[in-house]
Design a protein around this motif. Sequence first.
Motif, PDB file in Angstrom:
ATOM      1  N   ILE A 112       0.522  18.718  65.300  1.00 42.01           N
ATOM      2  CA  ILE A 112       0.729  19.317  66.545  1.00 42.01           C
ATOM      3  C   ILE A 112       1.754  20.418  66.841  1.00 42.01           C
ATOM      4  O   ILE A 112       2.926  19.919  66.294  1.00 42.01           O
ATOM      5  CB  ILE A 112       1.016  18.324  67.933  1.00 42.01           C
ATOM      6  CG1 ILE A 112      -0.124  17.105  67.953  1.00 42.01           C
ATOM      7  CG2 ILE A 112       1.169  19.138  69.225  1.00 42.01           C
ATOM      8  CD1 ILE A 112       0.152  16.080  68.844  1.00 42.01           C
ATOM      9  N   GLN A 113       1.386  21.647  67.050  1.00 39.85           N
ATOM     10  CA  GLN A 113       2.398  22.644  66.814  1.00 39.85           C
ATOM     11  C   GLN A 113       2.411  23.599  68.183  1.00 39.85           C
ATOM     12  O   GLN A 113       1.273  23.769  68.890  1.00 39.85           O
ATOM     13  CB  GLN A 113       1.897  23.648  65.766  1.00 39.85           C
ATOM     14  CG  GLN A 113       2.543  23.406  64.441  1.00 39.85           C
ATOM     15  CD  GLN A 113       2.272  24.602  63.434  1.00 39.85           C
ATOM     16  OE1 GLN A 113       1.743  25.446  63.619  1.00 39.85           O
ATOM     17  NE2 GLN A 113       3.379  24.313  62.393  1.00 39.85           N
ATOM     18  N   TRP A 114       3.777  23.849  68.898  1.00 40.94           N
ATOM     19  CA  TRP A 114       3.749  24.508  69.950  1.00 40.94           C
ATOM     20  C   TRP A 114       3.480  25.981  69.662  1.00 40.94           C
ATOM     21  O   TRP A 114       3.797  26.642  68.875  1.00 40.94           O
ATOM     22  CB  TRP A 114       5.116  24.579  70.502  1.00 40.94           C
ATOM     23  CG  TRP A 114       5.089  23.099  71.190  1.00 40.94           C
ATOM     24  CD1 TRP A 114       5.668  22.067  70.471  1.00 40.94           C
ATOM     25  CD2 TRP A 114       4.981  22.629  72.698  1.00 40.94           C
ATOM     26  NE1 TRP A 114       5.550  21.138  71.669  1.00 40.94           N
ATOM     27  CE2 TRP A 114       5.317  21.446  72.881  1.00 40.94           C
ATOM     28  CE3 TRP A 114       4.472  23.542  73.772  1.00 40.94           C
ATOM     29  CZ2 TRP A 114       4.939  20.912  74.352  1.00 40.94           C
ATOM     30  CZ3 TRP A 114       4.273  22.881  75.067  1.00 40.94           C
ATOM     31  CH2 TRP A 114       4.611  21.573  74.959  1.00 40.94           C
ATOM     32  N   ARG A 115       2.277  26.546  70.297  1.00 42.57           N
ATOM     33  CA  ARG A 115       1.845  27.924  70.032  1.00 42.57           C
ATOM     34  C   ARG A 115       1.609  28.738  71.213  1.00 42.57           C
ATOM     35  O   ARG A 115       1.251  28.167  72.508  1.00 42.57           O
ATOM     36  CB  ARG A 115       0.544  28.095  69.170  1.00 42.57           C
ATOM     37  CG  ARG A 115       0.893  27.517  67.691  1.00 42.57           C
ATOM     38  CD  ARG A 115      -0.362  27.870  66.857  1.00 42.57           C
ATOM     39  NE  ARG A 115      -1.599  27.450  67.264  1.00 42.57           N
ATOM     40  CZ  ARG A 115      -2.247  26.436  66.859  1.00 42.57           C
ATOM     41  NH1 ARG A 115      -1.517  25.580  66.130  1.00 42.57           N
ATOM     42  NH2 ARG A 115      -3.331  25.959  67.427  1.00 42.57           N
ATOM     43  N   PRO A 116       1.862  29.942  71.301  1.00 41.99           N
ATOM     44  CA  PRO A 116       1.538  30.864  72.656  1.00 41.99           C
ATOM     45  C   PRO A 116       0.099  30.905  72.893  1.00 41.99           C
ATOM     46  O   PRO A 116      -0.956  31.257  71.616  1.00 41.99           O
ATOM     47  CB  PRO A 116       2.031  32.026  72.301  1.00 41.99           C
ATOM     48  CG  PRO A 116       2.219  32.299  70.755  1.00 41.99           C
ATOM     49  CD  PRO A 116       2.325  30.766  70.222  1.00 41.99           C
ATOM     50  N   VAL A 117      -0.323  30.433  74.102  1.00 42.28           N
ATOM     51  CA  VAL A 117      -2.034  30.318  74.170  1.00 42.28           C
ATOM     52  C   VAL A 117      -2.334  31.228  75.531  1.00 42.28           C
ATOM     53  O   VAL A 117      -1.557  31.334  76.536  1.00 42.28           O
ATOM     54  CB  VAL A 117      -2.511  29.084  74.651  1.00 42.28           C
ATOM     55  CG1 VAL A 117      -3.872  28.874  74.971  1.00 42.28           C
ATOM     56  CG2 VAL A 117      -2.029  27.997  73.349  1.00 42.28           C
ATOM     57  N   ALA A 118      -3.309  31.969  75.313  1.00 42.95           N
ATOM     58  CA  ALA A 118      -3.525  32.873  76.585  1.00 42.95           C
ATOM     59  C   ALA A 118      -4.357  32.073  77.551  1.00 42.95           C
ATOM     60  O   ALA A 118      -5.456  31.499  77.475  1.00 42.95           O
ATOM     61  CB  ALA A 118      -4.628  34.184  76.109  1.00 42.95           C
TER      62      ALA A 118
END
Length: 439
Positions: A384-390
């Motif tokens: 699980i990785q924290w990523r910027p999501v639109a």
Amino acid sequence: MIEIKVPELAESISEGTISEWLVNVGDQVNKGDSIVELETDKVNVEVSAENNGVIHEFLKEPGDTVEVGEVIAKLNDAEDAASGEGSSPQQTQEQSQGESIEQEESAPRSEKKSEENTTPEPSFSKEEQNETNRPIASPAARKLARELGVDLNKVKSNDPLGRVRPEDVKSHANQPSSQAEKTETKPSKAQKTSPQTSNASDEKSDKPVERIKMSRRRQTIAKRLVEAQQTAAMLTTYNEVDLTAINDIRKRRKEKFLEQHDVKLGYMSFFTKAVVGALKKFPRLNAEIQGDEMLLKKFYDIGIAVGAEEGLVVPIVRNADKLSFAEIERDIKSLSKKAQTKKLTIDELQGGSFTITNGGVFGSLMSSPILNAPQVGILGMHTIQWRPVAIDKERMENRPMMYIALSYDHRIVDGSEAVSFLVKVKELLEDPESLLLEG
């Protein structure tokens, strides 16, 4: 004398490899005591004594392959042990040696003089005399020889009865390299069959290498993985899942869940329920091929891949569609613990219909899982990785994201069906409440 044989292991298993003896020659054992550990293609099995008695002799050694019904050791029953009948080879030799000393002390001087001109013959048991081309050695010496890659036929014994002991093996192994090269021009049988490691030099190079014989289970894993790739038309499709909703549920409910069920609320129960829901909608992924027929399974026994010391194993969560989240978490925890302690049974590894593997626990970001034949589908989870999501055209948020992968057998599963299956898993995970209805 009682023969100890390899018992029936399972319908699909006809042989195993001796992993280690749990007792020694001369040990007293009771009915039900574990005496040897066998490694099979799937699990390790402990063989128990069926009678009371004293261990007389080992006929097989660690690393030897044995078949069901084969005699691997001999046991003196209680009466034989009490009377001294059927003593172990070592006991027989020591007793014989002791008797010869007593006779020598009591014999007339004239007889002693004549005996000085003759060399006494070593006294061995009948079993040892009948084993041609097999050196007489203690089990400890044989084990040490396998570990060091020493040919017992070339070891000089300092024992008056000719029996090779561990100290003889050590002495041979520590001799000067020039002398060792003369006596070890060919690899010994022990070197070829040793389950242990050995340091050696590559034949084409003087660089140091380590040669390790693969365990029976590792060989089986390698064989099955190659067969899966050679027999199935395997493809993989990918997607990603936003785990925000699941994380929110776990955060709000984890303490009460643990208090009520004595087990943590993890991710695996959500993924298991999501897979079951998707399998119900796309049943061909819950099938297998048998000849020219397709066997559609109407049950949901989900395999959970677990990394153990000796290789990957896939214990089964039975009837996952009928289990609660707590029951699934409890089953997975129990099976994982058994895998780590080598306590899994054959029944706990057979008959799964679909598999989930979680490479994310090791940090894998994305991979293509290999089918667990004869199954036609396997879901791969990742870290699980924290990523910027639109969120929309104007907003961005950091979200806990996971890549998921579905490998499938294209022979019976179409690409559109596989993609739709993975999308369904994604939808169920991103709307966890729907799992109560569809999972």
